[in-house]
Motif scaffolding. Structure first.
Motif, PDB file in Angstrom:
ATOM      1  N   ASP A   1       0.947  -1.644  -0.362  1.00  0.00           N
ATOM      2  CA  ASP A   1       0.016  -0.100   0.125  1.00  0.00           C
ATOM      3  C   ASP A   1       0.923   1.228   0.273  1.00  0.00           C
ATOM      4  N   ALA A   2       2.229   0.694   0.755  1.00  0.00           N
ATOM      5  CA  ALA A   2       3.321   2.317   0.808  1.00  0.00           C
ATOM      6  C   ALA A   2       3.464   2.275  -0.970  1.00  0.00           C
ATOM      7  N   LEU A   3       3.834   1.746  -1.974  1.00  0.00           N
ATOM      8  CA  LEU A   3       4.392   2.018  -3.065  1.00  0.00           C
ATOM      9  C   LEU A   3       3.425   3.187  -3.959  1.00  0.00           C
ATOM     10  N   PRO A   4       4.370   3.892  -4.644  1.00  0.00           N
ATOM     11  CA  PRO A   4       3.979   4.776  -5.656  1.00  0.00           C
ATOM     12  C   PRO A   4       2.479   3.689  -7.298  1.00  0.00           C
ATOM     13  N   PRO A   5       1.612   4.452  -7.101  1.00  0.00           N
ATOM     14  CA  PRO A   5       1.292   4.241  -8.260  1.00  0.00           C
ATOM     15  C   PRO A   5       2.286   2.862  -9.742  1.00  0.00           C
ATOM     16  N   LEU A   6       1.638   2.412 -10.026  1.00  0.00           N
ATOM     17  CA  LEU A   6       2.161   1.008 -10.980  1.00  0.00           C
ATOM     18  C   LEU A   6       2.153   1.822 -12.113  1.00  0.00           C
ATOM     19  N   ALA A   7       1.719   3.075 -12.594  1.00  0.00           N
ATOM     20  CA  ALA A   7       1.437   3.042 -13.923  1.00  0.00           C
ATOM     21  C   ALA A   7       2.894   2.620 -14.951  1.00  0.00           C
ATOM     22  N   GLY A   8       3.087   2.368 -15.456  1.00  0.00           N
ATOM     23  CA  GLY A   8       3.300   1.424 -16.653  1.00  0.00           C
ATOM     24  C   GLY A   8       4.960   0.928 -15.594  1.00  0.00           C
TER      25      GLY A   8
END
Length: 122
Positions: free
Chosen positions: A37-44
């Protein structure tokens, strides 16, 4: 005594590797959820779950994997599972979810000694 769950996150340019070791079950799933949940958005980007040191996974662990898969798809990223042990594969097979995941195995020589001793499918 049951093994403690450990979660290690390594971030690279377009890939984040989350290494999970121990038992992924009702008592420990929150650790993986909190870390991801702490990870930034996974876009790409690719989110890789290294499960080479996982010793047990139950249905709540499977739910974590399915939730991460849905997140990756919703955010335009991709989820890949590395070195899934036999017991966890059995859970995926029993639930008919194995084909939902991109599964990969590293050659035995690139794993540590404990991992090369027969964990995963060859």
């Amino acid at each position: 005594m049951r093994p403690a769950l450990t979660v290690h996150v390594r971030t690279h340019a377009d890939t984040t590797v989350v290494a999970v070791a121990g038992e992924l079950d009702l008592d420990t799933c929150a650790q993986v959820t909190n870390a991801t949940d702490a990870l930034p958005p996974l876009a790409g980007h690719v989110l890789v779950l290294d499960l080479s040191r996982l010793v047990f996974m139950d249905s709540t662990g499977l739910n974590v994997l399915l939730t991460l898969r849905a997140r990756a798809q919703a955010e335009g990223g991709r989820l890949e599972l590395i070195d899934v042990p036999r017991q966890a594969l059995h859970v995926l097979d029993l639930t008919g979810t194995r084909d939902l995941f991109a599964l990969h195995w590293r050659p035995a020589r690139s794993r540590g000694p404990a991992q090369a001793a027969g964990r995963g499918i060859r």
